[in-house]
Design an enzyme around this catalytic site. Structure first.
Site, short mmCIF file in Angstrom:
data_model
loop_
_atom_site.label_atom_id
_atom_site.label_comp_id
_atom_site.label_asym_id
_atom_site.label_seq_id
_atom_site.Cartn_x
_atom_site.Cartn_y
_atom_site.Cartn_z
N HIS A 122 -1.88 7.26 11.15
CA HIS A 122 -2.32 6.58 12.37
C HIS A 122 -2.32 7.60 13.51
O HIS A 122 -1.43 8.45 13.59
CB HIS A 122 -1.37 5.44 12.74
CG HIS A 122 -1.25 4.39 11.68
ND1 HIS A 122 -2.33 3.71 11.17
CD2 HIS A 122 -0.16 3.88 11.04
CE1 HIS A 122 -1.92 2.84 10.27
NE2 HIS A 122 -0.61 2.94 10.16
N CYS A 146 -3.76 6.73 1.03
CA CYS A 146 -3.67 5.49 0.25
C CYS A 146 -3.35 5.76 -1.21
O CYS A 146 -3.61 4.92 -2.09
CB CYS A 146 -4.94 4.66 0.39
SG CYS A 146 -5.40 4.35 2.11
N GLY A 154 0.80 -1.22 0.00
CA GLY A 154 0.00 0.00 0.00
C GLY A 154 0.83 1.27 0.00
O GLY A 154 2.06 1.24 0.02
N GLN A 155 0.13 2.40 0.00
CA GLN A 155 0.76 3.71 -0.06
C GLN A 155 0.81 4.33 1.34
O GLN A 155 1.01 3.63 2.32
CB GLN A 155 -0.04 4.60 -1.03
CG GLN A 155 0.03 4.15 -2.47
CD GLN A 155 1.32 4.56 -3.17
OE1 GLN A 155 1.99 5.49 -2.76
NE2 GLN A 155 1.66 3.86 -4.24
N VAL A 156 0.60 5.63 1.42
CA VAL A 156 0.75 6.34 2.70
C VAL A 156 -0.60 6.40 3.43
O VAL A 156 -1.65 6.52 2.81
CB VAL A 156 1.30 7.77 2.47
CG1 VAL A 156 0.35 8.63 1.67
CG2 VAL A 156 1.63 8.43 3.82
N THR A 157 -0.55 6.29 4.75
CA THR A 157 -1.74 6.51 5.56
C THR A 157 -1.34 7.17 6.88
O THR A 157 -0.16 7.33 7.17
CB THR A 157 -2.51 5.19 5.82
OG1 THR A 157 -3.81 5.52 6.35
CG2 THR A 157 -1.77 4.30 6.79
#
Length: 212
Positions: A77, A168, A72-75
């Site tokens: 948290h 994402c 996946g890409q960036v997320t």
């Protein structure tokens, strides 16, 4: 061979320490060891997946960015987001990665249904959505036939940091959390529901949740 599932409620913990513990568990586990799911929250940070592109980081500011070994890409948290790290022996369960992703997405949708929230996965964009807004993200890694990393469900959190990235990898993707869709939502209840639905969708008996 064990069909037991251990679910641990770990609380608010640093990302990198937990990541190392996940990798260590996956690298050293035996065929006899029960599968585990860790339920937890992280302090604010962005994680960038293996295929992550720099262009999706818009203005991260004072929030750290960590390069992770998940898909996946960036997320983002942060507190109020429920993380479920899923350490499953896929070979033992006879389950492929696509089946695992579907099981996780369907488990999240089942949790949301308990709160009268109509949610659904998308075949072309992993995760779970409500009215085209994303409420849950997925990112997995498989090593030695076993999964680690997992999913993030936005329960009751500050969503503004998502504006600092293309979540994402999708420009303009709007994020949502459960609390904005149902004001009665409590993290403590969602944890119990998540443990039950993940166990059910992965083919386990109802688990006991261990603290720590």
């Amino acid at each position: 061979m064990s069909k037991e599932l251990i679910v641990r409620d770990i609380g608010l913990v640093e990302y990198e320490k937990t990541w190392e513990e996940m990798k260590d568990f996956t690298q050293t586990r035996t065929k006899e060891q029960p599968d585990q799911i860790w339920l937890l929250e992280h302090p604010p940070l962005f994680t960038q997946g293996q295929a992550g592109k720099e262009e999706h980081l818009i203005e991260t500011g004072d929030i750290p960015v960590i390069q992770a070994d998940r898909g996946g890409q960036v997320t983002y948290h942060g507190p109020g987001q429920l993380i479920a790290y899923v350490m499953i022996d896929l070979k033992r369960l006879g389950m492929g990665v696509r089946e695992l992703v579907s099981a996780l997405e369907n488990a999240v949708a089942a949790v949301l249904k308990k709160y009268d929230i109509d949610a659904y996965p998308k075949p072309d964009a992993p995760g779970v959505y409500v009215n085209e807004m994303k409420v849950s993200s997925l990112g997995l890694r498989v090593r030695r036939g076993c999964s680690f990393h997992g999913l993030a469900l936005n329960v009751d959190m500050d969503l503004t940091p998502f504006l600092r990235i293309n979540p994402c990898g999708y420009q303009g993707l709007q994020m949502i959390d459960m609390k904005r869709l149902n004001s009665t939502v409590l993290m403590s209840d969602v944890k119990k529901d998540m443990a039950l639905e993940l166990a059910t969708h992965l083919g386990f008996q109802s688990p006991m949740i261990q603290k720590g």
